[in-house]
Write a protein that holds these residues in place. Sequence first.
Motif, mmCIF file in Angstrom:
data_model
loop_
_atom_site.group_PDB
_atom_site.id
_atom_site.type_symbol
_atom_site.label_atom_id
_atom_site.label_comp_id
_atom_site.label_asym_id
_atom_site.label_seq_id
_atom_site.Cartn_x
_atom_site.Cartn_y
_atom_site.Cartn_z
ATOM 1 N N VAL A 74 -16.076 -54.548 -13.636
ATOM 2 C CA VAL A 74 -16.777 -54.958 -12.428
ATOM 3 C C VAL A 74 -16.243 -54.071 -11.311
ATOM 4 N N LEU A 75 -17.127 -53.365 -10.625
ATOM 5 C CA LEU A 75 -16.724 -52.382 -9.619
ATOM 6 C C LEU A 75 -17.454 -52.646 -8.316
ATOM 7 N N LEU A 76 -16.691 -52.762 -7.240
ATOM 8 C CA LEU A 76 -17.255 -52.894 -5.897
ATOM 9 C C LEU A 76 -16.779 -51.702 -5.075
ATOM 10 N N ARG A 77 -17.743 -50.855 -4.694
ATOM 11 C CA ARG A 77 -17.415 -49.637 -3.951
ATOM 12 C C ARG A 77 -17.617 -49.838 -2.461
ATOM 13 N N GLY A 78 -16.909 -49.015 -1.695
ATOM 14 C CA GLY A 78 -17.203 -48.882 -0.273
ATOM 15 C C GLY A 78 -16.899 -50.098 0.574
ATOM 16 N N ILE A 79 -15.836 -50.846 0.262
ATOM 17 C CA ILE A 79 -15.427 -51.974 1.100
ATOM 18 C C ILE A 79 -14.755 -51.423 2.356
ATOM 19 N N ARG A 80 -15.357 -51.620 3.485
ATOM 20 C CA ARG A 80 -14.763 -51.116 4.726
ATOM 21 C C ARG A 80 -13.559 -51.969 5.119
ATOM 22 N N PHE A 81 -12.505 -51.310 5.565
ATOM 23 C CA PHE A 81 -11.338 -52.043 6.047
ATOM 24 C C PHE A 81 -10.713 -51.299 7.213
ATOM 25 N N ARG A 82 -9.961 -52.031 7.988
ATOM 26 C CA ARG A 82 -9.142 -51.433 9.045
ATOM 27 C C ARG A 82 -7.811 -52.148 9.049
ATOM 28 N N SER A 83 -6.762 -51.404 9.380
ATOM 29 C CA SER A 83 -5.432 -51.968 9.410
ATOM 30 C C SER A 83 -4.643 -51.277 10.509
ATOM 31 N N VAL A 84 -3.382 -51.656 10.640
ATOM 32 C CA VAL A 84 -2.496 -51.063 11.648
ATOM 33 C C VAL A 84 -1.243 -50.577 10.938
ATOM 34 N N CYS A 85 -0.948 -49.294 11.107
ATOM 35 C CA CYS A 85 0.238 -48.703 10.496
ATOM 36 C C CYS A 85 1.491 -49.302 11.126
ATOM 37 N N GLU A 86 2.406 -49.761 10.283
ATOM 38 C CA GLU A 86 3.600 -50.413 10.804
ATOM 39 C C GLU A 86 4.601 -49.434 11.403
ATOM 40 N N HIS A 87 4.410 -48.145 11.178
ATOM 41 C CA HIS A 87 5.357 -47.155 11.708
ATOM 42 C C HIS A 87 5.136 -46.868 13.186
ATOM 43 N N HIS A 88 3.863 -46.769 13.611
ATOM 44 C CA HIS A 88 3.572 -46.440 15.006
ATOM 45 C C HIS A 88 2.654 -47.461 15.676
ATOM 46 N N LEU A 89 2.270 -48.498 14.942
ATOM 47 C CA LEU A 89 1.302 -49.482 15.431
ATOM 48 C C LEU A 89 0.010 -48.803 15.887
ATOM 49 N N LEU A 90 -0.397 -47.800 15.129
ATOM 50 C CA LEU A 90 -1.684 -47.147 15.345
ATOM 51 C C LEU A 90 -2.607 -47.525 14.193
ATOM 52 N N PRO A 91 -3.908 -47.580 14.454
ATOM 53 C CA PRO A 91 -4.838 -48.033 13.410
ATOM 54 C C PRO A 91 -5.080 -46.989 12.331
ATOM 55 N N PHE A 92 -5.412 -47.476 11.149
ATOM 56 C CA PHE A 92 -6.017 -46.625 10.121
ATOM 57 C C PHE A 92 -7.179 -47.400 9.520
ATOM 58 N N ARG A 93 -8.173 -46.672 9.063
ATOM 59 C CA ARG A 93 -9.389 -47.321 8.603
ATOM 60 C C ARG A 93 -10.020 -46.480 7.501
ATOM 61 N N GLY A 94 -10.791 -47.125 6.667
ATOM 62 C CA GLY A 94 -11.440 -46.388 5.590
ATOM 63 C C GLY A 94 -12.196 -47.304 4.662
ATOM 64 N N HIS A 95 -12.233 -46.913 3.396
ATOM 65 C CA HIS A 95 -12.963 -47.658 2.383
ATOM 66 C C HIS A 95 -12.057 -47.963 1.197
ATOM 67 N N ALA A 96 -12.230 -49.162 0.664
ATOM 68 C CA ALA A 96 -11.544 -49.567 -0.555
ATOM 69 C C ALA A 96 -12.566 -49.659 -1.677
ATOM 70 N N HIS A 97 -12.203 -49.136 -2.838
ATOM 71 C CA HIS A 97 -13.018 -49.257 -4.043
ATOM 72 C C HIS A 97 -12.194 -50.071 -5.040
ATOM 73 N N VAL A 98 -12.729 -51.186 -5.489
ATOM 74 C CA VAL A 98 -11.973 -52.132 -6.302
ATOM 75 C C VAL A 98 -12.713 -52.386 -7.613
ATOM 76 N N ALA A 99 -11.996 -52.284 -8.724
ATOM 77 C CA ALA A 99 -12.577 -52.553 -10.040
ATOM 78 C C ALA A 99 -11.607 -53.383 -10.857
ATOM 79 N N TYR A 100 -12.174 -54.225 -11.733
ATOM 80 C CA TYR A 100 -11.333 -54.945 -12.684
ATOM 81 C C TYR A 100 -12.091 -55.147 -13.987
ATOM 82 N N LEU A 101 -11.340 -55.277 -15.059
ATOM 83 C CA LEU A 101 -11.896 -55.533 -16.386
ATOM 84 C C LEU A 101 -11.794 -57.028 -16.653
ATOM 85 N N PRO A 102 -12.900 -57.767 -16.589
ATOM 86 C CA PRO A 102 -12.827 -59.229 -16.692
ATOM 87 C C PRO A 102 -12.679 -59.712 -18.127
ATOM 88 N N GLY A 103 -12.127 -60.908 -18.235
ATOM 89 C CA GLY A 103 -12.115 -61.613 -19.509
ATOM 90 C C GLY A 103 -13.305 -62.545 -19.558
#
Length: 206
Positions: A74-103
């Motif tokens: 099962v594959l879900l592509r292009g999940i948009r996310f944004r976060s904050v880098c803990e080193h400088h407290l500056l944002p980073f953003r992009g896409h997550a692609h998540v897959a798993y093999l189900p039972g």
Amino acid sequence: MAVDRERVAALVRELLGAIGEDPERPGLRLTPQRVADAYAEFFAGVGEDAAAPLAHTISVSRGPAPDTLPSGAVLLRGIRFRSVCEHHLLPFRGHAHVAYLPGEHVVGLGSLPRVVEILASRPQVQERLGEQIADTIAGSLDTRGVLVVLDAVHECVTMRGGQQADASTVTIAARGELAEPAARAELIALMTLGQGPAAAREAAGS
């Protein structure tokens, strides 16, 4: 745990003074509260259970085709996310692609972006974020393997230092059967379709 907006606002006022600004001038008077409200959103995932969205699963063995179990991922592509880098407290953003093999059980597709959102809404580093997403899915679902690819742009790279405006970072986290590069090659190809050969090579571990 809720963000202490009053405390954040007070600290932002102090920070503005520390950089030589006047926090009482008209343009900055409301800034501390605005930053506090933004931080309440950015860090809403602190203390939240990232596995909670995966609690409700769907049995595929008792569905309309009870003799049929998933044969692939099962594959879900292009999940948009944004976060904050803990080193400088500056944002980073992009896409997550998540897959798993189900039972015998799968999870509603809308649950996967929620896991990403909760874990991204904390002070983070991209490498750890991907690992946490993979661990949460692997630990909560009936799965034979998990694969998480993150492709993100970091403001600490684009705005400071070398100021590489076009640079993005690709990280991979894999569990179970998908920990082997050969086993995940097809999924990597699907995840990085249209992303260019460099992203595909880095995600595949070649």
